[in-house]
Design an enzyme around this catalytic site. Structure first.
Site, PDB file in Angstrom:
ATOM      1  CB  SER A  85      -0.849   0.042   1.271  1.00 39.17           C
ATOM      2  OG  SER A  85      -0.056   0.469   2.368  1.00 39.17           O
ATOM      3  CG  ASP A  86       1.722   5.827  -1.113  1.00 38.71           C
ATOM      4  OD1 ASP A  86       2.690   5.825  -0.332  1.00 38.71           O
ATOM      5  OD2 ASP A  86       1.599   6.679  -2.015  1.00 38.71           O
ATOM      6  CE1 TYR A  87       5.648   7.329   5.417  1.00 34.33           C
ATOM      7  CE2 TYR A  87       3.679   8.136   6.492  1.00 34.33           C
ATOM      8  CZ  TYR A  87       5.041   7.940   6.485  1.00 34.33           C
ATOM      9  OH  TYR A  87       5.802   8.374   7.534  1.00 34.33           O
TER      10      TYR A  87
END
Ligand code: NOJ
Length: 739
Positions: free
Chosen positions: A276-278
């Site tokens: 996932s992104d941050y």
């Protein structure tokens, strides 16, 4: 979507996977999985960014298998020690994976990706990524979150700096070159970085260019424009993929079974790791897609996110989700397999933990950085051939803070580049011409400064000099993540400074450093020469100095359209024609002042409908002429090959490099197609007075597009083809495609 239907999609996806790695590795994965507790599995699926230092608390957590990966963790020594603990003191000895955003260099900083793409030099881009991988891996990093292959057609979006530009074909090739460079010939080599194509998908289509905003992308546009660069990066072997922050047609990319299960795993059969992104999993809540962190964890895992970056929804909730039967443990096993597989592929299980090392900028890495910076600069205007300047010039005034600002020159996403390693244009010009002939004045404190206090010094320097070099643009902090702008003008008092200097009547060349296309119409009108240099990195200074003084000849071409004004955005070359295209006779409308409205065609009444500088545009110090277009295959079949050639002649006095571009357009299609689409390009060097025949061979399958049923098809019919210096000109021919 109900749980049952997700499961059936999932089963389909698994059944469709390509043989992901050798059977020995698969056996090792299965054996290891069989010994792991549920908690250890979820630990592998978790990435932390908080280990700034290897504290006792982290040592203990690593022993317990709490984390599978760290982002931006500690020093090289901390990383080496943490790895030793994971390998020798944790129950199962599973190694850690250290990640970092090595975006356009590590210690040696190359131009921002938008600049690199403007070189159209895939092999040099690959070498730059290889260099970055060597430097980063020496310090214990084995995973980079690059390349970003988001198509960006909106310069308001600050992350356009990180993108290869607006074209899917070129972005795919640039992304693939970066993947090959980062990963090298074999991920097992100690100097390989696992690449990560990001942000899947549609992140660059953020509404109004505002970062993280919703993307509304019809499926046909997704499939023809936004997804192909991801596919190209994965086909080049990218080991991992990152999901985007945004929603796509209302569904967050990080909880999107259509994008992840159906397309990525199902249609493309991607066997690698999806991260996932941050905090994007916990952001499913503000998106209005999940009510609680527990729901967020469930939806993300169901959609197919293997590893959670930073937020802790997986760690906090997957255990109870399994216990309550809402998530089958097989879903977790699949995710953990993808993570372990990468660790095996990188050889992390098999090498003895090594002592920490430090890497450095070297003469070789500087040489690559300088070449790439030189090739990435785009000459936009050169009235009366002001450039190149003669080295016997009496004196030059160098004006602007960007002439001597190492940090700004490196651009966005630089964590490991040292300002002390940077050679600025001012330093390079002083080295080239001697201190006495270079008169420097900042003019403004920084690019946003609206004070004119520095003007008198700048004007004094300009008055004393024979030629003025004006360094304009944007500082580093104005582009990149969360740096969207609603104005695209030169910030601060820069335009006023240009006007004051132009009044002196001296020859002026403007060098624009920025992370995005800017609008500087009036400025360009007042100076003789304009170059766009992006943020050119460590060796941007010598590259610019060489170009200004003819040690190098410009060859860069824009990979994104430069608008005349922000009101034209989004503006890109591959648009549809509309039913009422405006004819060229309707050009010449004064900028910003509504003309007497005429006609009922697709245009503006207060600015020309064309861009300031089109995609593919860039000048040289020499002159290239295009002639003798030959369509050698006037009729091709679906499994055939289009062959087209043209003669390019160098009529100038200097040897130069030209980026020759091939565009295609089907005259009539079941889904209207862009007025032109790039299908090939070649960078060729031609000596003064010489001609070269440039031949393109394009497989007919590369001309396919998606029809109304979302099938990728080659539609028969008449096609236009151009061999061109940019997306707006060139020689036109025709061919037909038959069934
Ligand atoms: C957020 C950014 O969107 C992404 O590109 C980056 O890789 C991660 N943060 C990690 O720093």
């Amino acid at each position: 979507m109900t749980y049952g239907s997700v499961l059936s999609v999932f089963v389909f996806a698994i059944a469709g996977l390509a043989a992901p790695s050798d059977s020995g590795t698969e056996q090792r994965i299965r054996a290891l999985l069989g010994r792991m507790t549920l908690e250890e599995k979820i630990g592998q699926m978790s990435q932390s960014t908080s280990m700034a230092r290897l504290t006792d608390e982290f040592r203990e957590q690593i022993r317990k298998g709490r984390w599978g990966s760290f982002l931006n963790a500690g020093s090289p020594a901390d990383r080496a020690e943490a790895q030793r603990i994971a390998r020798t003191e944790s129950r199962l000895g599973i190694p850690l994976l250290f990640a970092r955003d090595v975006i356009h260099g590590y210690h040696t900083i190359f131009p921002i990706p938008l600049g690199q793409a403007a070189s159209w030099d895939l092999s040099l881009i690959e070498q730059a990524a290889r260099t970055a991988a060597r430097e980063a891996s020496a310090e214990g990093i084995r995973w980079t979150f690059a390349p970003m292959v988001d198509i960006a057609r909106d310069p308001r979006w600050g992350r356009i700096a990180e993108s290869p530009g607006e074209d899917p074909y070129l972005a795919g090739l640039v992304g693939a070159a970066m993947v090959q460079g980062f990963q090298g010939p074999d991920l097992k080599n100690l100097d390989a970085l696992a690449a990560c194509v990001k942000h899947y998908a549609g992140y660059g289509a953020a509404e109004a260019g505002r970062d993280y905003n919703s993307a509304w992308i019809p499926e046909v546009l997704l499939r023809d424009v936004y997804l192909p660069p991801f596919r190209a990066g994965l086909d080049a072997g990218a080991a991992t993929l990152m999901t985007a922050f945004n929603t796509v047609n209302g569904v967050p990319a990080t909880g999107n079974p259509f994008l992840l299960r159906q397309i990525l795993r199902g249609e493309w059969k991607f066997p690698g790791l999806v991260v996932s992104d941050y905090e994007a999993i916990s952001e499913l809540i503000p998106h209005g897609f999940a009510a609680t962190p527990r729901d967020a964890a469930r939806e993300a895992l169901k959609a197919g996110i293997d590893m959670e970056m930073v937020s802790t929804a997986y760690w906090d909730h997957l255990k109870t989700l399994v216990a309550s039967g809402q998530i089958p443990e097989s879903l977790i096993d699949q995710a953990v397999s993808n993570i372990l597989r990468l660790k095996f592929q990188l050889g992390l299980f098999d090498v003895t933990p090594v002592a920490p090392a430090q890497s450095h900028v070297t003469p070789e890495s500087r040489a690559i950085a300088q070449r790439l910076a030189t090739e990435s600069v785009v000459l936009l205007k050169n009235q009366d051939r002001l450039l190149p300047l003669s080295k016997s010039v009496r004196s030059v005034a160098v004006i602007g803070s960007l002439a001597d600002s190492p940090v700004d020159q490196m651009g966005t996403w630089v964590m490991d580049g040292q300002p002390a390693d940077v050679v600025t244009p001012l330093a390079a010009l002083r080295r080239m011409l001697g201190d006495d002939r270079v008169l420097y004045a900042r003019g403004m404190v920084n690019s946003r400064d609206s004070s004119k206090a520095g003007f008198p010094d700048a004007l004094a320097a300009a008055r004393r000099a024979e030629v003025v070099l004006l360094f304009l643009g944007e500082e580093q902090i104005l582009s990149g993540e969360a740096r969207s702008r609603a104005f695209l003008n030169l910030p601060g008092a820069q335009s006023e400074l240009v006007t004051e200097i132009a009044k002196l009547g001296k020859p002026v060349a403007a060098i624009i450093l920025s992370g995005r296309p800017l609008t500087f119409h009036e400025v360009a009108d007042q100076v003789q020469a304009v170059m766009w240099a992006g943020h050119p990195g460590t060796m941007g200074g010598p590259a610019i100095a060489d170009l200004l003084f003819g040690e190098a000849v410009p060859s860069g071409k824009l990979t994104v359209t430069f608008p005349r004004t922000v009101g034209q955005v989004p503006i890109y070359y591959a648009h549809l024609n509309t039913g009422r295209p405006a004819p060229p006779t309707e050009l010449g409308i004064p900028l910003g002042n509504p003309a007497n409205p005429q006609g009922y065609t697709s245009k503006y009444i207060d600015v020309d409908f064309t861009p300031e500088y089109p995609f593919g545009y860039g000048l040289s110090y020499t002159t290239f002429e295009y002639s003798n277009l030959r369509v050698e295959t006037p009729v091709i079949r679906r499994n055939g090959m289009l062959k087209v050639s043209a003669v390019i002649s160098n009529h100038g006095t200097l040897e130069g490099t030209e980026v020759v571009q091939l565009y295609v357009h089907p005259v009539a299609a079941s889904v209207a197609q862009p007025v032109r689409l790039l299908k090939g390009f070649q960078r060729i060097s031609i000596k003064s007075g010489k001609s070269e025949t440039v031949t393109f061979n394009v497989p007919a399958r590369d001309l396919a597009f998606h029809n109304q049923k979302m099938q990728l098809v080659n539609e028969p019919g008449r096609y236009q083809v151009w061999i061109a210096p940019d997306s707006a000109g060139g020689l036109e021919g025709q061919f037909s495609l038959e069934q």
